[in-house]
Write a protein that holds these residues in place. Structure first.
Motif, PDB file in Angstrom:
ATOM      1  N   HIS A 121       0.791  -1.226   0.000  1.00 47.79           N
ATOM      2  CA  HIS A 121       0.000   0.000   0.000  1.00 47.79           C
ATOM      3  C   HIS A 121       0.826   1.280   0.000  1.00 47.79           C
ATOM      4  O   HIS A 121       0.369   2.313  -0.489  1.00 47.79           O
ATOM      5  N   ASN A 122       2.038   1.241   0.526  1.00 49.48           N
ATOM      6  CA  ASN A 122       2.848   2.462   0.555  1.00 49.48           C
ATOM      7  C   ASN A 122       3.839   2.535  -0.590  1.00 49.48           C
ATOM      8  O   ASN A 122       4.679   3.441  -0.637  1.00 49.48           O
ATOM      9  N   LYS A 123       3.761   1.596  -1.520  1.00 46.09           N
ATOM     10  CA  LYS A 123       4.653   1.601  -2.676  1.00 46.09           C
ATOM     11  C   LYS A 123       4.010   2.355  -3.839  1.00 46.09           C
ATOM     12  O   LYS A 123       2.789   2.426  -3.945  1.00 46.09           O
ATOM     13  N   CYS A 124       4.829   2.901  -4.712  1.00 48.22           N
ATOM     14  CA  CYS A 124       4.308   3.542  -5.921  1.00 48.22           C
ATOM     15  C   CYS A 124       3.891   2.456  -6.904  1.00 48.22           C
ATOM     16  O   CYS A 124       4.702   1.591  -7.262  1.00 48.22           O
ATOM     17  N   VAL A 125       2.629   2.479  -7.310  1.00 54.35           N
ATOM     18  CA  VAL A 125       2.102   1.419  -8.169  1.00 54.35           C
ATOM     19  C   VAL A 125       1.638   1.987  -9.505  1.00 54.35           C
ATOM     20  O   VAL A 125       1.064   3.077  -9.567  1.00 54.35           O
ATOM     21  N   LEU A 126       1.915   1.255 -10.572  1.00 53.59           N
ATOM     22  CA  LEU A 126       1.402   1.569 -11.901  1.00 53.59           C
ATOM     23  C   LEU A 126       0.166   0.722 -12.118  1.00 53.59           C
ATOM     24  O   LEU A 126       0.213  -0.508 -11.990  1.00 53.59           O
ATOM     25  N   VAL A 127      -0.968   1.348 -12.437  1.00 53.37           N
ATOM     26  CA  VAL A 127      -2.223   0.620 -12.568  1.00 53.37           C
ATOM     27  C   VAL A 127      -2.703   0.623 -14.012  1.00 53.37           C
ATOM     28  O   VAL A 127      -2.608   1.620 -14.719  1.00 53.37           O
ATOM     29  N   SER A 128      -3.229  -0.510 -14.434  1.00 50.36           N
ATOM     30  CA  SER A 128      -3.754  -0.680 -15.787  1.00 50.36           C
ATOM     31  C   SER A 128      -5.148  -1.257 -15.703  1.00 50.36           C
ATOM     32  O   SER A 128      -5.427  -2.135 -14.875  1.00 50.36           O
ATOM     33  N   GLY A 129      -6.057  -0.789 -16.563  1.00 57.27           N
ATOM     34  CA  GLY A 129      -7.416  -1.308 -16.586  1.00 57.27           C
ATOM     35  C   GLY A 129      -8.384  -0.264 -17.092  1.00 57.27           C
ATOM     36  O   GLY A 129      -7.988   0.742 -17.677  1.00 57.27           O
ATOM     37  N   GLN A 130      -9.672  -0.516 -16.872  1.00 55.18           N
ATOM     38  CA  GLN A 130     -10.731   0.402 -17.282  1.00 55.18           C
ATOM     39  C   GLN A 130     -11.358   1.047 -16.056  1.00 55.18           C
ATOM     40  O   GLN A 130     -11.197   0.582 -14.929  1.00 55.18           O
ATOM     41  N   GLY A 131     -12.116   2.109 -16.312  1.00 56.72           N
ATOM     42  CA  GLY A 131     -12.851   2.742 -15.230  1.00 56.72           C
ATOM     43  C   GLY A 131     -11.971   3.657 -14.389  1.00 56.72           C
ATOM     44  O   GLY A 131     -10.835   3.982 -14.766  1.00 56.72           O
ATOM     45  N   GLY A 141      -6.479   1.184  -0.537  1.00 55.35           N
ATOM     46  CA  GLY A 141      -5.406   1.498   0.402  1.00 55.35           C
ATOM     47  C   GLY A 141      -4.106   1.946  -0.222  1.00 55.35           C
ATOM     48  O   GLY A 141      -3.163   2.299   0.497  1.00 55.35           O
ATOM     49  N   PHE A 142      -4.006   1.960  -1.552  1.00 54.00           N
ATOM     50  CA  PHE A 142      -2.770   2.374  -2.214  1.00 54.00           C
ATOM     51  C   PHE A 142      -2.668   3.896  -2.200  1.00 54.00           C
ATOM     52  O   PHE A 142      -3.605   4.597  -2.567  1.00 54.00           O
ATOM     53  N   GLN A 143      -1.523   4.402  -1.789  1.00 52.07           N
ATOM     54  CA  GLN A 143      -1.360   5.822  -1.554  1.00 52.07           C
ATOM     55  C   GLN A 143      -0.643   6.556  -2.679  1.00 52.07           C
ATOM     56  O   GLN A 143      -0.793   7.763  -2.834  1.00 52.07           O
ATOM     57  N   ARG A 144       0.146   5.856  -3.468  1.00 54.24           N
ATOM     58  CA  ARG A 144       0.934   6.483  -4.545  1.00 54.24           C
ATOM     59  C   ARG A 144       0.606   5.752  -5.840  1.00 54.24           C
ATOM     60  O   ARG A 144       1.143   4.690  -6.122  1.00 54.24           O
ATOM     61  N   VAL A 145      -0.264   6.336  -6.628  1.00 54.65           N
ATOM     62  CA  VAL A 145      -0.824   5.672  -7.809  1.00 54.65           C
ATOM     63  C   VAL A 145      -0.465   6.427  -9.078  1.00 54.65           C
ATOM     64  O   VAL A 145      -0.624   7.654  -9.162  1.00 54.65           O
ATOM     65  N   VAL A 146       0.033   5.704 -10.079  1.00 55.65           N
ATOM     66  CA  VAL A 146       0.326   6.240 -11.409  1.00 55.65           C
ATOM     67  C   VAL A 146      -0.462   5.421 -12.421  1.00 55.65           C
ATOM     68  O   VAL A 146      -0.455   4.188 -12.362  1.00 55.65           O
TER      69      VAL A 146
END
Length: 407
Positions: A121-131, A141-146
């Motif tokens: 949850h405290n890591k920078c995450v790259l997210v892929s998908g729709q919506g 709970g993810f705090q750093r989202v790209v």
């Protein structure tokens, strides 16, 4: 009230997750309180809905599971591999289409178990998908989202397919579901993987490490309004795996695979069933689905897991929740309560009733036609449902009949 209900539930029940009942009476519905012995997991697409269209048997089936106040008579969870929305949105959609009250606490989406994987949850995450992928990730709970779109805007030379759309380096990748723009997502995901999170750099065809990948929903196919199944997120994962293997000569590795048939998803769903049942023990969980490779395989896998629990607890072995392939340790050890999970397969979705089941003598399921995810071991025993029925109403009737005879 049916013979089953009068036999198992000695008094009127209230399993509405939006209310809090206290024994011996419920101040909200003014009923005497009792506890259930069974819980139900319903798949959505192909069981209750086909896209935005309600399967006719669905409303009839659910009416048999609620009282005159529209409260469920025992714990019910809707478990879907969809992941392009939040639980509140899906609960509202189901309530509207099925003409029954469904609360967010009764919904498990493919990404729902991510909210207990707190180490990410405290890591920078790259997210892929729709919506609304950013708000979905933040709600988990993810705090750093790209997002892929933000990555494309910050590195305009990376996306050479869409010339009209020319942050902090991500250290984890979350694949929520199939994207709209497959070519852009494939390109940028590979850029991130082959540069260890620094996509502005040149590719390393043999990167020393691979960023962790959390993939939600491995469905190769799913059923909408079209007469034949549609490509699911599993098809996108298949493409990503093939591209990565072609460029590096290595297999893409997943930190966890979530959604059905992942054990973690079934553990999470059982946690919600127990919450509805006021943390009381459930003897049997019925899992109703339309897909052999996800619904049936997952329910049977969980049933096998439940049967192994006593021995595992005696030996003191630490249990992990398998994300289909790689094991992922749960943040909090979940107490297992159910003794059994029974799979019921309906014929209104992906499953073709004219095709033989794996147990049939003439059936020859091989690795070439096995639709399960790459890391899912082909086990024919796990592809055999406890029961095959016409539709969800027949599934509910069968369940009620079974429990009535066992009472």
């Amino acid at each position: 009230m049916s013979t089953f209900l009068s036999g198992v539930f000695k008094s009127h029940l209230c399993f509405s997750p939006s209310t809090v009942c206290q024994p011996p009476t419920c101040p909200v519905c003014l009923c005497f309180f009792s506890f259930a012995q069974v819980g139900v997991l319903f798949d959505v697409d192909g069981v209750l809905l086909r896209g935005g269209t309600v399967i006719p048997a669905a409303r009839r089936a659910l009416r048999k599971l609620v009282d005159e106040n529209n409260n469920f008579l025992y714990p019910v969870i809707f478990v879907t591999n969809a992941g392009s929305c939040q639980r509140l949105h899906k609960a509202r959609q189901l309530s509207h289409l099925l003409d029954i009250h469904v609360s967010p606490e009764q919904v498990v989406l493919s990404h729902s178990p991510l909210n207990i994987m707190k180490t990410f949850h405290n890591k920078c995450v790259l997210v892929s998908g729709q919506g609304p992928v950013t708000s979905i990730a933040q709600s988990l709970g993810f705090q750093r989202v790209v997002t892929i779109e933000q990555l494309s805007q910050h590195h305009p030379l990376l996306d050479m397919v869409d010339h009209n759309r020319r942050p902090t380096a991500p250290v984890t990748i979350i694949l929520f579901g199939e994207p709209v723009r497959w070519e852009t997502n494939l390109q940028l995901l590979v850029d991130v993987l082959l540069t260890e999170g620094s996509p502005g750099s040149a590719h390393d065809p043999q990167p020393p490490t691979q960023l962790p990948i959390l993939a939600c929903n491995t469905d190769l196919l799913w059923m909408a309004e079209a007469p034949s199944p549609r490509f699911g997120h599993g098809m996108f994962l298949l493409c990503l795996e093939a591209v990565y293997r072609k460029l590096t000569g290595r297999e893409l590795q997943y930190e966890a695979l979530l959604g059905k048939p992942s054990l973690l998803t079934y553990q999470y769903a059982e946690r919600l069933l127990r919450t509805q049942n006021h943390n009381r023990k459930l003897s049997i969980i019925y899992a109703v689905g339309d897909n052999l490779m996800t619904d049936v395989y997952g329910a049977n896998l969980y049933n096998r897991y439940l049967s192994q629990q006593p021995e595992a607890m005696k030996s003191g072995a630490k249990r992990v929740a398998l994300g289909t392939g790689s094991p992922i340790t749960m943040e909090e050890q979940e107490p297992v309560s159910a003794a059994e999970c029974r799979s019921i397969l309906v014929c209104t979705g992906v499953y073709n009733p004219h095709s033989p089941l794996p147990s049939d003598q003439n059936s020859r399921i091989t690795e070439m036609v096995f639709h399960g995810q790459r890391d899912l071991v082909l086990d024919r025993d796990l592809l055999e449902p406890s029961r095959v029925v016409e539709d969800v109403e027949a599934a509910v009737d069968f369940m009620l009949q079974q429990e009535s005879s066992d009472a």
